[in-house]
Scaffold this motif. Structure first.
Motif, PDB file in Angstrom:
ATOM      1  N   ASP A 220       0.843  -1.190   0.000  1.00  0.00           N
ATOM      2  CA  ASP A 220       0.000   0.000   0.000  1.00  0.00           C
ATOM      3  C   ASP A 220       0.882   1.244   0.000  1.00  0.00           C
ATOM      4  N   MET A 221       0.689   2.110  -0.972  1.00  0.00           N
ATOM      5  CA  MET A 221       1.526   3.303  -1.104  1.00  0.00           C
ATOM      6  C   MET A 221       1.292   4.276   0.042  1.00  0.00           C
ATOM      7  N   GLU A 222       0.063   4.344   0.548  1.00  0.00           N
ATOM      8  CA  GLU A 222      -0.244   5.288   1.618  1.00  0.00           C
ATOM      9  C   GLU A 222       0.371   4.866   2.952  1.00  0.00           C
ATOM     10  N   MET A 223       0.595   3.550   3.143  1.00  0.00           N
ATOM     11  CA  MET A 223       1.099   3.054   4.417  1.00  0.00           C
ATOM     12  C   MET A 223       2.607   2.827   4.418  1.00  0.00           C
ATOM     13  N   LYS A 224       3.260   3.027   3.275  1.00  0.00           N
ATOM     14  CA  LYS A 224       4.701   2.766   3.209  1.00  0.00           C
ATOM     15  C   LYS A 224       5.495   3.734   4.068  1.00  0.00           C
ATOM     16  N   ASN A 225       5.038   4.973   4.192  1.00  0.00           N
ATOM     17  CA  ASN A 225       5.771   5.987   4.952  1.00  0.00           C
ATOM     18  C   ASN A 225       5.340   6.028   6.413  1.00  0.00           C
ATOM     19  N   GLU A 226       4.610   5.016   6.863  1.00  0.00           N
ATOM     20  CA  GLU A 226       4.131   4.984   8.237  1.00  0.00           C
ATOM     21  C   GLU A 226       5.296   4.709   9.184  1.00  0.00           C
ATOM     22  N   THR A 227       5.248   5.319  10.376  1.00  0.00           N
ATOM     23  CA  THR A 227       6.282   5.093  11.380  1.00  0.00           C
ATOM     24  C   THR A 227       6.138   3.707  11.997  1.00  0.00           C
ATOM     25  N   LEU A 228       7.156   3.323  12.766  1.00  0.00           N
ATOM     26  CA  LEU A 228       7.117   2.012  13.422  1.00  0.00           C
ATOM     27  C   LEU A 228       5.968   1.934  14.410  1.00  0.00           C
ATOM     28  N   TYR A 229       5.739   3.021  15.158  1.00  0.00           N
ATOM     29  CA  TYR A 229       4.623   3.034  16.109  1.00  0.00           C
ATOM     30  C   TYR A 229       3.291   2.909  15.374  1.00  0.00           C
ATOM     31  N   GLY A 230       3.154   3.629  14.262  1.00  0.00           N
ATOM     32  CA  GLY A 230       1.911   3.538  13.492  1.00  0.00           C
ATOM     33  C   GLY A 230       1.709   2.157  12.903  1.00  0.00           C
ATOM     34  N   THR A 231       2.801   1.521  12.473  1.00  0.00           N
ATOM     35  CA  THR A 231       2.692   0.165  11.924  1.00  0.00           C
ATOM     36  C   THR A 231       2.261  -0.826  12.992  1.00  0.00           C
ATOM     37  N   LEU A 232       2.893  -0.767  14.166  1.00  0.00           N
ATOM     38  CA  LEU A 232       2.515  -1.670  15.258  1.00  0.00           C
ATOM     39  C   LEU A 232       1.073  -1.428  15.703  1.00  0.00           C
ATOM     40  N   LYS A 233       0.687  -0.168  15.730  1.00  0.00           N
ATOM     41  CA  LYS A 233      -0.686   0.163  16.111  1.00  0.00           C
ATOM     42  C   LYS A 233      -1.682  -0.411  15.112  1.00  0.00           C
ATOM     43  N   TYR A 234      -1.363  -0.293  13.821  1.00  0.00           N
ATOM     44  CA  TYR A 234      -2.245  -0.842  12.779  1.00  0.00           C
ATOM     45  C   TYR A 234      -2.349  -2.366  12.889  1.00  0.00           C
ATOM     46  N   LEU A 235      -1.215  -3.028  13.131  1.00  0.00           N
ATOM     47  CA  LEU A 235      -1.219  -4.487  13.233  1.00  0.00           C
ATOM     48  C   LEU A 235      -1.999  -4.957  14.454  1.00  0.00           C
ATOM     49  N   LEU A 236      -1.865  -4.250  15.577  1.00  0.00           N
ATOM     50  CA  LEU A 236      -2.604  -4.631  16.778  1.00  0.00           C
ATOM     51  C   LEU A 236      -4.102  -4.401  16.610  1.00  0.00           C
ATOM     52  N   ILE A 237      -4.464  -3.318  15.935  1.00  0.00           N
ATOM     53  CA  ILE A 237      -5.883  -3.042  15.706  1.00  0.00           C
ATOM     54  C   ILE A 237      -6.502  -4.104  14.809  1.00  0.00           C
ATOM     55  N   LYS A 238      -5.802  -4.444  13.733  1.00  0.00           N
ATOM     56  CA  LYS A 238      -6.304  -5.472  12.826  1.00  0.00           C
ATOM     57  C   LYS A 238      -6.213  -6.875  13.423  1.00  0.00           C
ATOM     58  N   GLY A 239      -5.354  -7.031  14.423  1.00  0.00           N
ATOM     59  CA  GLY A 239      -5.167  -8.350  15.021  1.00  0.00           C
ATOM     60  C   GLY A 239      -6.196  -8.732  16.049  1.00  0.00           C
ATOM     61  N   CYS A 240      -7.178  -7.874  16.306  1.00  0.00           N
ATOM     62  CA  CYS A 240      -8.216  -8.197  17.291  1.00  0.00           C
ATOM     63  C   CYS A 240      -9.581  -7.672  16.838  1.00  0.00           C
ATOM     64  N   ASP A 241      -9.855  -7.729  15.537  1.00  0.00           N
ATOM     65  CA  ASP A 241     -11.119  -7.204  15.030  1.00  0.00           C
ATOM     66  C   ASP A 241     -12.215  -8.259  14.946  1.00  0.00           C
ATOM     67  N   THR A 242     -11.898  -9.532  15.170  1.00  0.00           N
ATOM     68  CA  THR A 242     -12.906 -10.590  15.201  1.00  0.00           C
ATOM     69  C   THR A 242     -12.632 -11.486  16.405  1.00  0.00           C
ATOM     70  N   PHE A 243     -13.621 -12.351  16.722  1.00  0.00           N
ATOM     71  CA  PHE A 243     -13.466 -13.241  17.868  1.00  0.00           C
ATOM     72  C   PHE A 243     -12.337 -14.241  17.645  1.00  0.00           C
ATOM     73  N   THR A 244     -12.209 -14.746  16.417  1.00  0.00           N
ATOM     74  CA  THR A 244     -11.129 -15.687  16.130  1.00  0.00           C
ATOM     75  C   THR A 244      -9.767 -14.996  16.200  1.00  0.00           C
ATOM     76  N   ALA A 245      -9.700 -13.742  15.755  1.00  0.00           N
ATOM     77  CA  ALA A 245      -8.445 -13.001  15.851  1.00  0.00           C
ATOM     78  C   ALA A 245      -8.064 -12.753  17.313  1.00  0.00           C
ATOM     79  N   VAL A 246      -9.056 -12.474  18.146  1.00  0.00           N
ATOM     80  CA  VAL A 246      -8.789 -12.294  19.575  1.00  0.00           C
ATOM     81  C   VAL A 246      -8.297 -13.605  20.194  1.00  0.00           C
ATOM     82  N   LEU A 247      -8.858 -14.730  19.740  1.00  0.00           N
ATOM     83  CA  LEU A 247      -8.373 -16.029  20.217  1.00  0.00           C
ATOM     84  C   LEU A 247      -6.911 -16.243  19.838  1.00  0.00           C
ATOM     85  N   GLY A 248      -6.548 -15.890  18.600  1.00  0.00           N
ATOM     86  CA  GLY A 248      -5.161 -16.007  18.190  1.00  0.00           C
ATOM     87  C   GLY A 248      -4.248 -15.109  19.001  1.00  0.00           C
TER      88      GLY A 248
END
Length: 635
Positions: free
Chosen positions: A284-312
């Motif tokens: 994604d061109m818009e996310m390439k310039n994201e900082t490390l904190y922004g990247t980790l924040k995005y991954l954590l947000i996407k990593g718990c958006d469903t019940f199965t993701a929360v289980l993982g």
């Protein structure tokens, strides 16, 4: 085992997609409030149709999606719990179907190319042959690009041959090898027919027929094994029923949990899911310039958006907490603790917090904040678990007069960490966050652990002092009791505070069935049970003190004449109590003995015959009164 765990991951991805789509439940807000002009035009067109027809159509489509989603969920659940042997067989057939579909798609692409070339070749060449124009014929062959023609045919033959070999390899253990050999060359038949002039009209039909034949044979194989499938289902049902009848449902859950290796499967699922998001960020061109904190924040947000993701994510949390507990056990040189309990407790706590706070249904920014708060609460819980490891070790080191300075220093180092880390955590939280119910809850947990550690250190110090005394310390038990009572009282008060904090959240912030259930569990175990047990200990101790005080004190002449040790602690007696059976014991030791039973440690005679006779006489009077009431009622 790792390959089997990997094969169980795709069903979880299917379940995850079903949770993302809410099992086909319609978004009625999108129907009532369209987001763009196209939706407005659609709704304007729909308004021209009968409202009742549109209503029933929406209901039918929604019901159909829900049924399909539920059936898919059931099928993927059954696939997930299959034994390893049958799981491989299912995947072999699924991959075989994919191979057949890929073969059909590549054949159709090649047939389209060849059909276009044949049409141009037949129309143009016929005119030039009639006029016998050699230059025109050469021009036609040049425009036909005869090299590309043969390249497409050769490439398709190679691809179809490879697919046929893959298909043959997938069914190498099949019992119906004779049937499979029939259609191994079906993959290349459309290409061979395409070489025959005048067959361009039937190429698509041939491609479809050559695809249907292997699918038909696979369906026939499935039908021939239908009895094996029914027997498998029946055996599984009988096994589950026998396990529940003989060992209980908890044993069944534990057995299946270990057989399926669910924590490892969930960790693999969540790792692949995060890797997918990382690849998305890289493309994604818009996310390439994201900082490390922004990247980790995005991954954590996407990593718990469903019940199965929360289980993982819960499985990863459990994995890390397990090694945190193992590290502190290594520091304390203890190996007799249940090293799996910290991982299990942290996983249960993290998932309950996620459900209680509605983590999956929050907006991305609020979800990240809630996840951060849940992690803080989990850290506080981990501190309590570490204290549960170091507290009995401190008591054993001091009570057993252990001379190992190394073990004492390690235990004291962990206690220092349990004091310093909560203080630093409280300082950071109160300096960066405004006061809230969550901050009060985390603060109470941290203050509670500090007080519990100080209580443990105080009791540890008393035992060390007693270890270096040459005389019997009669007041030691009283001091230990007062210190522990203070710690238990503080813990009880914090339990009441947390319950009131939860009531406030339920009433004014956010409610929910999970939160209400957890508050009921907290009220019963952490308030009612603690209060009941504390009151029982208080009453038992007070009763024992009264009984000890009623016994006569031995004089120095009697002790000198006895010249013996206490039969309970085997230490010299500078003071003693005399029982009615004329035995001598330390008052403190005898009081501890009375917590267990009311008989003499030496002769097992009842220590308080007078009280027993009084109790028996009172019981007799009560029985007589009850009999009088019954007789009066009968008359």
């Amino acid at each position: 085992m790792s390959l089997c765990n990997l094969l169980r991951v795709p069903p979880i991805f299917v379940m995850d997609e079903l949770f993302k789509n809410s099992f086909g439940l319609p978004e009625f807000s999108d129907i009532l409030f369209p987001a763009n002009n196209n939706d407005i035009l659609i709704n304007a067109t729909i308004s021209q149709i009968s409202e009742s027809t549109q209503y029933y159509k929406v209901i039918f489509l929604s019901f159909f999606k829900i049924i399909i989603s539920c059936l898919t969920f059931c099928l993927t659940s059954c696939l997930f719990v299959l034994p390893s042997k049958y799981l491989f067989i299912v995947y072999l057939h699924l991959v075989s179907i994919c191979v057949v579909l890929v073969s059909y798609w590549t054949n159709m692409q090649a047939m389209k190319f060849l059909s276009g070339r044949y049409e141009y070749f037949n129309n143009a060449l016929l005119d030039e042959v009639i006029t016998w124009d050699v230059n025109g014929i050469l021009h036609i062959f040049t425009k036909l690009q005869i090299l590309d023609f043969f390249f497409v045919i050769t490439r398709n033959i190679i691809i179809q041959s490879c697919l046929s070999l893959v298909f043959d390899f997938l069914h190498i253990f099949s019992t119906y090898r004779s049937l499979l050999k029939i259609h191994l060359y079906n993959f290349t038949i459309p290409t061979a027919i395409a070489l025959i002039p005048g067959t361009q009209d039937i190429l698509s039909t041939v491609a479809v027929l050559t695809t249907l034949l292997p699918l038909f044979i696979m369906l026939q194989t499935l039908w021939l094994n239908i009895f094996t499938i029914t027997n498998l289902i029946q055996d599984a049902y009988n096994s589950i029923r026998d396990t529940i009848d003989n060992y209980g449902i908890s044993s069944l859950i534990e057995t299946e949990w270990n057989r399926l290796n669910i924590p490892s499967v969930l960790r693999i699922f969540w790792a692949i899911r995060v890797l997918e998001q990382i690849l998305y960020l890289l493309t994604d061109m818009e996310m390439k310039n994201e900082t490390l904190y922004g990247t980790l924040k995005y991954l954590l947000i996407k990593g718990c958006d469903t019940f199965t993701a929360v289980l993982g994510m819960t499985s990863f949390v459990s994995y890390f907490c397990h090694y945190i507990g193992a590290f502190f056990q290594w520091v304390l040189l203890t190996d007799d603790m249940d090293d799996k309990s910290i991982g299990t407790i942290s996983a249960v706590l993290f998932y309950i917090l996620s459900l209680q706070t509605g983590l999956t249904g929050l907006a991305p920014e609020k979800r990240f904040i809630r996840l951060y708060r849940n992690v803080c609460l989990l850290c506080a819980a981990l501190l309590h678990y570490i204290h549960n490891i170091v507290n009995p070790l401190l008591m054993s080191l001091s009570a057993s007069h252990n001379p190992s300075l190394n073990r004492h220093l390690r235990a004291l180092l962990v206690c220092g960490f349990l004091i310093v880390f909560p203080i630093l955590m409280l300082t950071y939280l109160w300096s960066h966050h405004s006061i809230s119910t969550w901050l009060l809850a985390v603060s109470s947990f941290n203050i509670e652990i500090i007080i519990k550690v100080l209580v443990s250190l105080a009791v540890y110090s008393l035992f060390l002092i007693d270890a270096y005394r040459t005389t019997f310390w009669e007041k030691l038990d009283d001091y230990v009791y007062y210190i522990k009572s203070f710690g238990n009282t503080v813990e009880f008060c914090f339990g009441i505070f947390l319950f009131l904090n939860g009531v406030y959240i339920m009433a004014f912030v956010s409610g929910g069935a999970v939160r209400a259930a957890m508050m009921c569990v907290h009220a019963y175990f952490n308030i009612w049970c603690d209060a009941r047990d504390g009151w029982r200990v208080f009453i038992k101790r007070r009763t024992a003190v009264k009984k000890i005080e009623s016994l006569p004190e031995a004089t120095s002449i009697q002790l000198a004449k006895l010249d013996d040790v206490c039969a309970i602690c085997y230490q010299n007696m500078n003071s003693a109590k005399i029982t009615k059976c004329n035995h001598y014991f330390h008052g403190v030791c005898l009081r501890k003995w009375l917590y267990v039973q009311d008989r003499c440690p030496l002769c097992h005679d009842i220590l308080y015959k007078a009280e027993l006779s009084n109790v028996q006489s009172q019981d007799t009077n009560h029985l007589q009164d009850l009999q009088n009431v019954i007789n009066a009622d009968n008359s």
